[in-house]
Design a protein around this motif. Structure first.
Motif, PDB file in Angstrom:
ATOM      1  N   VAL A  39       0.836  -1.340  -0.114  1.00 35.76           N
ATOM      2  CA  VAL A  39       0.048   0.087  -0.063  1.00 35.76           C
ATOM      3  C   VAL A  39       0.855   1.158   0.056  1.00 35.76           C
ATOM      4  CG1 VAL A  39      -1.868   1.274   1.371  1.00 35.76           C
ATOM      5  CG2 VAL A  39      -1.969  -1.255   1.011  1.00 35.76           C
ATOM      6  N   TYR A  40       2.063   1.232   0.986  1.00 35.50           N
ATOM      7  CA  TYR A  40       2.887   2.378   0.892  1.00 35.50           C
ATOM      8  C   TYR A  40       3.494   2.732  -0.382  1.00 35.50           C
ATOM      9  CZ  TYR A  40       1.644   4.293   5.507  1.00 35.50           C
ATOM     10  OH  TYR A  40       0.961   4.848   6.468  1.00 35.50           O
ATOM     11  N   GLU A  41       3.968   1.608  -0.842  1.00 33.22           N
ATOM     12  CA  GLU A  41       4.820   1.738  -2.227  1.00 33.22           C
ATOM     13  C   GLU A  41       3.755   2.275  -3.208  1.00 33.22           C
ATOM     14  OE1 GLU A  41       6.181  -2.193  -3.919  1.00 33.22           O
ATOM     15  OE2 GLU A  41       7.173  -2.306  -1.972  1.00 33.22           O
ATOM     16  N   THR A  42       2.540   1.854  -3.407  1.00 34.87           N
ATOM     17  CA  THR A  42       1.559   2.316  -4.087  1.00 34.87           C
ATOM     18  C   THR A  42       1.559   3.940  -3.996  1.00 34.87           C
ATOM     19  OG1 THR A  42       0.607   0.226  -4.135  1.00 34.87           O
ATOM     20  CG2 THR A  42      -0.622   1.965  -5.450  1.00 34.87           C
ATOM     21  N   LEU A  43       1.295   4.236  -2.605  1.00 36.34           N
ATOM     22  CA  LEU A  43       0.989   5.638  -2.220  1.00 36.34           C
ATOM     23  C   LEU A  43       2.184   6.503  -2.815  1.00 36.34           C
ATOM     24  CD1 LEU A  43      -0.468   5.446   1.233  1.00 36.34           C
ATOM     25  CD2 LEU A  43      -1.625   6.407  -0.976  1.00 36.34           C
ATOM     26  N   CYS A  44       3.331   5.980  -2.417  1.00 34.50           N
ATOM     27  CA  CYS A  44       4.595   6.738  -2.871  1.00 34.50           C
ATOM     28  C   CYS A  44       4.758   7.037  -4.199  1.00 34.50           C
ATOM     29  CB  CYS A  44       5.857   6.175  -2.276  1.00 34.50           C
ATOM     30  SG  CYS A  44       6.005   6.297  -0.551  1.00 34.50           S
ATOM     31  N   GLN A  45       4.714   5.925  -4.862  1.00 39.18           N
ATOM     32  CA  GLN A  45       4.585   5.879  -6.399  1.00 39.18           C
ATOM     33  C   GLN A  45       3.627   6.934  -7.109  1.00 39.18           C
ATOM     34  OE1 GLN A  45       4.378   2.029  -8.218  1.00 39.18           O
ATOM     35  NE2 GLN A  45       4.301   2.689 -10.577  1.00 39.18           N
ATOM     36  N   LEU A  46       2.253   6.814  -6.563  1.00 33.78           N
ATOM     37  CA  LEU A  46       1.141   7.864  -6.915  1.00 33.78           C
ATOM     38  C   LEU A  46       1.584   9.151  -6.666  1.00 33.78           C
ATOM     39  CD1 LEU A  46      -2.097   6.045  -5.777  1.00 33.78           C
ATOM     40  CD2 LEU A  46      -1.325   6.560  -7.955  1.00 33.78           C
ATOM     41  N   GLN A  47       2.081   9.320  -5.444  1.00 31.90           N
ATOM     42  CA  GLN A  47       2.551  10.739  -5.216  1.00 31.90           C
ATOM     43  C   GLN A  47       3.554  11.256  -6.291  1.00 31.90           C
ATOM     44  OE1 GLN A  47       4.676  11.171  -1.248  1.00 31.90           O
ATOM     45  NE2 GLN A  47       4.065  13.536  -1.323  1.00 31.90           N
ATOM     46  N   GLU A  48       4.633  10.499  -6.495  1.00 32.62           N
ATOM     47  CA  GLU A  48       5.405  10.976  -7.526  1.00 32.62           C
ATOM     48  C   GLU A  48       4.938  11.111  -8.887  1.00 32.62           C
ATOM     49  OE1 GLU A  48       9.650   9.085  -9.204  1.00 32.62           O
ATOM     50  OE2 GLU A  48       8.964   8.894  -6.886  1.00 32.62           O
ATOM     51  N   GLU A  49       4.337  10.193  -9.395  1.00 33.80           N
ATOM     52  CA  GLU A  49       3.451  10.475 -10.665  1.00 33.80           C
ATOM     53  C   GLU A  49       2.643  11.437 -10.813  1.00 33.80           C
ATOM     54  OE1 GLU A  49       3.785   5.587 -11.890  1.00 33.80           O
ATOM     55  OE2 GLU A  49       1.777   6.474 -11.538  1.00 33.80           O
ATOM     56  N   ARG A  50       1.765  11.580  -9.640  1.00 33.02           N
ATOM     57  CA  ARG A  50       0.722  12.833  -9.882  1.00 33.02           C
ATOM     58  C   ARG A  50       1.086  13.949  -9.154  1.00 33.02           C
ATOM     59  NH1 ARG A  50      -4.763  10.700 -10.218  1.00 33.02           N
ATOM     60  NH2 ARG A  50      -4.780   8.912 -11.742  1.00 33.02           N
ATOM     61  N   SER A  51       2.367  14.240  -8.894  1.00 34.65           N
ATOM     62  CA  SER A  51       2.855  15.451  -8.003  1.00 34.65           C
ATOM     63  C   SER A  51       1.903  15.564  -6.762  1.00 34.65           C
ATOM     64  CB  SER A  51       2.908  16.507  -8.964  1.00 34.65           C
ATOM     65  OG  SER A  51       3.695  16.399  -9.858  1.00 34.65           O
ATOM     66  N   LEU A  52       1.377  14.629  -6.092  1.00 34.51           N
ATOM     67  CA  LEU A  52       0.404  14.781  -4.963  1.00 34.51           C
ATOM     68  C   LEU A  52       1.098  15.216  -3.717  1.00 34.51           C
ATOM     69  CD1 LEU A  52      -1.614  11.308  -4.983  1.00 34.51           C
ATOM     70  CD2 LEU A  52      -2.356  13.585  -5.563  1.00 34.51           C
TER      71      LEU A  52
END
Ligand SMILES: Nc1ncnc2c1ncn2[C@@H]1O[C@H](COP(=O)(O)OP(=O)(O)OP(=O)(O)O)[C@@H](O)[C@H]1O
Ligand SMILES: [Mg+2]
Length: 245
Positions: free
Chosen positions: A175-188
């Motif tokens: 879950v955290y891997e996904t959150l970190c990846q999303l953060q990077e890809e979407r500038s969240l």
């Protein structure tokens, strides 16, 4: 200007105070963990920011726009979304129907479909199981679905309340891997309520420690994990001195 500005915020449930004059700034692109014992006010803070509970005092600003007093839908339209504590998945609806919840008022059906494609790209397992009842998914998949649903409004700031709750450590890693990846890809910008300070330290970011509706500590998560302040906030002052000291 900060991405999110919270100024002297108070939240009460009737006579029960949950947040007391809390101020906090979150910068664009930051990852902020909110930690603290049960009843500290972590969920109340997130719910006040998302408009789900009314504030009794103070103000909240997103990109300088006042959020206080706006309806949750209006706040979501400004680019803020939340994954609530306990996920709030509709078990009898399909995965796809869960993703469409909250998009009913949008007339741009094509944009909704394209947002759903983005979610399926981030979570291939949700595409695979799009017609399955959400209640039949594993805990980890349900957490992915809850995060996917929050992404449907194309947020710039996403708040996640206790993503680890009830999940095995390996699944929490995913879950955290996904959150970190999303953060990077979407500038969240990410705000995550996380009870485990060790987990926060491993993932990395700023840690805000709450207790009794106030911020009682703040710093880099990795630096804070060993600090006495953390133990104090969780357990209070020890009642007995160590016998052999
Ligand atoms: N709907 C409500 N009605 C009345 N009191 C509430 C309500 N929700 C929360 N509270 C109270 O407000 C305070 C803060 O609760 P909150 O749920 O925000 O804490 P929390 O830090 O998220 O706790 P937890 O770790 O258990 O999720 C507590 O004293 C709680 O009992
Ligand atoms: Mg909570």
């Amino acid at each position: 200007m900060s991405k999110l500005g919270i100024f002297d915020l108070s939240v009460r449930y009737g006579k029960v105070p949950a947040i007391n004059d809390l101020s906090l700034q979150v910068e664009e692109g930051e990852r902020v963990f909110i930690s603290g014992p049960n009843g500290a006010g972590k969920s109340s803070l997130l719910n006040a920011i998302s408009g789900a509970v009314p504030t009794s005092h103070g103000r909240i600003e997103l990109d300088g726009d006042m959020l206080t007093g706006r309806a949750p839908e209006a706040i979501a339209r400004l680019g803020l979304s939340m994954v609530p504590e306990g996920r709030e998945i509709f078990g009898s609806l399909t995965v796809e129907e869960n993703l469409r919840v909250g998009t009913g008022l949008r007339r741009d059906a094509e944009a909704v479909d394209s947002d759903m494609e983005d979610v399926f790209e981030a979570f291939p397992i949700l595409r695979e199981r799009r017609s399955a009842a959400a209640g039949a998914l594993s805990g980890g998949q349900q957490q992915m679905l809850a995060i996917g649903r929050a992404l449907m409004t194309n947020p710039k700031l996403m708040m996640v309340d206790e993503p680890s709750l009830g999940l095995a450590p390996k699944i929490v890693d995913q879950v955290y891997e996904t959150l970190c990846q999303l953060q990077e890809e979407r500038s969240l910008t990410l705000i995550i309520v996380e009870q485990s300070s060790l987990r926060a330290a491993r993932v990395g970011g700023r840690m805000i420690l709450m207790r009794g509706g106030s911020v009682v500590g703040e710093g880099n998560a990795a630096d804070m994990v060993d600090r006495d302040a953390l133990a104090q906030a969780y357990f209070g002052n020890p009642k007995c001195k160590e016998v052999n000291s």
